[in-house]
Design a protein around this motif. Structure first.
Motif, PDB file in Angstrom:
ATOM      1  N   GLU A 372      -4.123   4.867 -57.675  1.00  9.46           N
ATOM      2  CA  GLU A 372      -5.093   5.600 -56.861  1.00  9.46           C
ATOM      3  C   GLU A 372      -5.404   4.824 -55.584  1.00  9.46           C
ATOM      4  O   GLU A 372      -5.925   3.698 -55.640  1.00  9.46           O
ATOM      5  CB  GLU A 372      -6.373   5.800 -57.669  1.00  9.46           C
ATOM      6  N   SER A 542      -4.469   4.846 -48.080  1.00 10.75           N
ATOM      7  CA  SER A 542      -5.910   4.639 -47.900  1.00 10.75           C
ATOM      8  C   SER A 542      -6.253   4.227 -46.473  1.00 10.75           C
ATOM      9  O   SER A 542      -7.338   3.713 -46.213  1.00 10.75           O
ATOM     10  CB  SER A 542      -6.416   3.578 -48.883  1.00 10.75           C
ATOM     11  N   TYR A 623       3.652   9.334 -51.795  1.00  6.11           N
ATOM     12  CA  TYR A 623       2.209   9.442 -51.994  1.00  6.11           C
ATOM     13  C   TYR A 623       1.616  10.650 -51.298  1.00  6.11           C
ATOM     14  O   TYR A 623       2.176  11.188 -50.333  1.00  6.11           O
ATOM     15  CB  TYR A 623       1.508   8.179 -51.507  1.00  6.11           C
ATOM     16  N   ASN A 626      -4.340  10.913 -52.039  1.00  8.08           N
ATOM     17  CA  ASN A 626      -5.146  10.457 -53.175  1.00  8.08           C
ATOM     18  C   ASN A 626      -4.337  10.014 -54.392  1.00  8.08           C
ATOM     19  O   ASN A 626      -4.918   9.777 -55.451  1.00  8.08           O
ATOM     20  CB  ASN A 626      -6.162  11.535 -53.581  1.00  8.08           C
ATOM     21  N   LEU A 678      -6.271  17.155 -58.829  1.00 10.82           N
ATOM     22  CA  LEU A 678      -6.818  16.443 -57.672  1.00 10.82           C
ATOM     23  C   LEU A 678      -6.964  17.408 -56.501  1.00 10.82           C
ATOM     24  O   LEU A 678      -6.154  18.330 -56.340  1.00 10.82           O
ATOM     25  CB  LEU A 678      -5.889  15.289 -57.268  1.00 10.82           C
ATOM     26  N   GLU A 681      -5.490  17.281 -50.172  1.00 11.02           N
ATOM     27  CA  GLU A 681      -5.990  16.653 -48.944  1.00 11.02           C
ATOM     28  C   GLU A 681      -4.866  16.538 -47.925  1.00 11.02           C
ATOM     29  O   GLU A 681      -3.699  16.355 -48.279  1.00 11.02           O
ATOM     30  CB  GLU A 681      -6.549  15.259 -49.246  1.00 11.02           C
TER      31      GLU A 681
END
Length: 707
Positions: A372, A542, A623, A626, A678, A681
């Motif tokens: 994550e 991130s 990825y 999230n 999830l 996004e």
């Protein structure tokens, strides 16, 4: 006598055999030093002039320290998934503590019959029993003289010993050790009730086969809880406490049967059984019904993840400040560890891996990790091989997803999954997407220097099967994974700068050695683990914050302590947000006619394939904002000696395995299910500072421009 057990059978105390105490002492001279000591110190104060010496000895005995701390018994470390559902129980000593009233009354009855029939009548030092045992020993019938309280003390000292030296002290056959044990026994009798001592003993005693305590012993040998033990089963277990290995009913059934029958006879002698009942049980076979040993990751639902968590706990300050403290806590147990494992994601990863790379009777492996971004929490860790210690194909005790120090391998060369680190170094240096080079099928690059300033030899580099030559910029070079482009980009930004960027992002070798800084760094010739690579790609997801991968969210200490330790993410901003966003933009382009084309998951994603020289290993790292997933495929015998060429994996034949051939579909199948719950996004927009984000527009100058 226990008031509960007394309901079963009443009995009368036996007289001391052998005449007066003085007569017995004279016959035992030289036979029992301990009996002689007790006699002098505690029994003979009334015998002539010896009384003064004896009283002084008794006073000295009572002046000895008798305060033995009783620590909680070692139990299991319980691991749960992220929702709190158990996934593993790990114990240095497999034990399940149960109260006395949840044990069959036959258990204490059998124990007293064979070990200490006057347990509920003496004060910890049973002189009558000691004399009786000594007399029988003198007559050639060796008998133990320790009371259950004394045995409880001895077992406590062993249980609480700190190192081999203290264990040796607790078991030394010396007069001094025995006297101290007796003094502790007197104190224990003053502090605890008889039932508490009996309960403590039956939970503490070792019954062989890594079974500590009556509950685990009952389940191990008879597959029943301690509450359901019948007289024969209780007699079998009670007979083991003196010599668990010798009277093991699994490995030495004849000796165990003989011992059981002796205990049953003693239960008749002491009034717990009728002779007819005892004969009925003695005529039976042992009826062993073994429950396989538990208390280890081997028996866990997730053995490899369990093993990783235990390694993490041994090294984590979250558990305790020092290695010594951590080792003690894990040995003692009594903690519940909530892990980061998402069971649904784990199942998705396992299903995908087994579909594409079946582990049965194969040396080919596939390992996958889900992490994550923004927390570093490890959501899944799967591999196709079963957990085991033999050398059969499809079987291994090595966690193929983690570093060697975490129970894993020496790692695998990561191939072109390292190229994004060169992209990050270039963007960080101010180069733009339009930075272009003539990138033919092969070229030579010279002039690079390592971090010590050493000049590297000229490097001859060629494109792989998944690359195409021509003039490329960052976008087209990334889409095509063009080796000759990235070799020149690394030379432009600097070899050392590229390696340092990788380290910032969390890259390190799986074998613990320092990263090798040499020409081919950008092509991923370093051995890393899937977990490490996932942590690095999570830094891009991130937006520049690197979080150390962690498998634990909280640790709860059971018992009187009751405290709970929350494990917070260990995160640090390591690169600028725009640099991370720029890399994510470039890696999204690979799904648009690039090396990951056709491997989309129905929502925004970024990814990079990787294939090493001669297809020793194949990788896929991808990825969403999230969730990050990395997949490695190779041969457990060593990919360099057994490359992924001309191989049959599952039901399919492969002339050459590339990152998009097997790792890609595994990642795709996993992520399609794993991200289902999830929120979808979007990635941040491409930073304007790096120029035109459109694919395939080389600038010609090789310099990046600002928008």
């Amino acid at each position: 006598m226990s008031r509960r057990v007394a309901v079963l059978r009443g009995r009368l105390a036996e007289p001391v055999p052998g005449g007066t105490r003085k007569d017995v002492l004279l016959r035992l001279t030289g036979t029992s030093a301990v009996a002689g000591l007790l006699s002098a110190a505690l029994v003979m104060p009334w015998v002539g002039g010896a009384g003064l010496v004896a009283r002084d000895s008794a006073a000295a005995f009572m002046d000895m320290s008798g305060n033995l701390e009783i620590q909680p018994l070692a139990e299991r470390v319980l691991l749960t998934d992220a929702d709190g559902d158990p996934i593993a129980e790990v114990a240095e000593r497999e034990r399940d503590v149960v109260p006395l009233d949840e044990m069959s009354p036959w258990a204490p009855a059998a124990l007293m019959a064979i070990e200490d029939e006057r347990f509920y009548e003496h004060g910890g030092l049973d002189l009558r029993g000691t004399f009786r045992a000594a007399v029988r020993t003198a007559m050639g019938n060796t008998q133990g003289g320790s009371t259950i309280t004394q045995q409880y003390v001895k077992n406590l000292l062993i249980e609480q010993a700190d190192g081999e030296e203290e264990v040796e002290d607790a078991t030394a056959q010396t007069l001094g050790r025995k006297v101290q044990e007796l003094r502790y026994a007197v104190d224990i009798e003053e502090r605890l009730t008889k039932d508490e001592i009996m309960e403590g003993y039956l939970n503490l005693a070792y019954f062989g086969q890594n079974a500590y305590g009556i509950e685990i012993a009952a389940r191990r040998y008879f597959s029943v809880p301690a509450s359901e033990l019948d007289p024969a089963q209780a007699a079998t277990l009670a007979g083991m406490v003196r010599a668990p290995s010798y009277y093991d009913p699994i490995t030495r059934p004849e000796a165990a049967t003989k011992r059981r029958n002796m205990v049953l006879d003693r239960m008749v002698d002491t009034g717990y059984l009728e002779a007819q009942e005892a004969e009925k049980y003695k005529a039976q076979e042992l009826k062993v019904d073994v429950t396989p040993r538990g208390g280890s990751c081997f028996h866990s639902e997730q053995p490899f993840f369990c093993d990783y968590v235990m390694h993490w706990l041994r090294d984590s300050d979250a558990l305790a400040d020092t290695q010594e403290e951590r080792d003690k806590i894990l040995e003692r147990g009594g903690i519940t560890v909530r892990t980061t494992l998402d069971t649904d994601m784990q199942k998705a990863a396992e299903k995908a891996i087994k579909k594409y790379v079946p582990g049965d009777e194969s040396t080919k492996f596939a390992a996958e990790v889900l992490v994550e971004p923004g927390t570093g929490r490890v959501r899944a860790m799967a591999q196709n091989m079963s957990y085991g210690f033999d050398e059969e194909p499809g079987n291994t005790s090595i966690n193929l997803a983690v570093d060697k120090d975490d129970g894993g391998s020496h790692g695998y060369q990561a191939g072109s999954t390292f190229k994004p680190f060169t992209l990050a170094a270039a963007l960080d240096a101010g180069l733009g997407y339009g930075t272009s080079f003539n990138s033919p099928e092969s070229t030579s690059v010279s002039g690079m220097r390592n971090c010590e300033g050493g000049r590297m030899a000229t490097w001859n580099v060629s494109n792989a099967g998944e690359s195409s030559g021509g003039t490329h910029n960052m976008v087209s070079g990334t889409k095509g994974s063009v080796n000759t482009y990235f070799a020149q980009l690394q030379e432009r930004v600097g070899l050392c700068e590229t390696a340092q960027m990788a380290e910032k992002l969390g890259i390190h070798r799986a074998d613990g050695a320092e990263l090798g800084v040499w020409n081919s760094f950008t092509l991923g010739d370093q051995e890393v683990s899937p977990l490490t690579l996932a942590g690095a790609y999570a830094t891009f997801a991130s937006r520049g914050t690197h979080c150390e991968p962690t498998p634990v969210t909280s640790i709860r200490f059971e018992g009187e302590d009751g405290r709970k330790v929350e494990v917070k993410p260990d995160c640090e901003k390591v690169i600028e947000t725009k640099v991370a966003d720029g890399v994510s933009h470039l890696l999204q382009q690979t799904f648009k006619g690039g090396t990951t084309n056709g491997l989309g998951i129905g929502r925004p994603a970024a990814a990079k394939t990787g294939t090493t020289d001669s297809a020793a290993y194949a990788w896929f790292a991808g990825y969403t904002p999230n969730l990050v997933g990395t997949v490695a495929v190779g041969d457990i015998r060593g990919g360099e000696q057994h490359p992924l060429q001309n191989v049959k994996i599952g039901d399919r034949y492969y002339g050459m395995v590339y990152g998009a051939t097997l790792p890609g579909p595994i990642w795709q199948a996993t992520m399609e299910e794993a991200v289902d719950e999830l929120p979808e996004e979007d990635f941040a927009p491409s930073p304007k500072t790096f120029g035109d984000p459109s694919p395939g527009r080389p600038s010609g100058s090789g310099d990046g421009g600002d928008a």
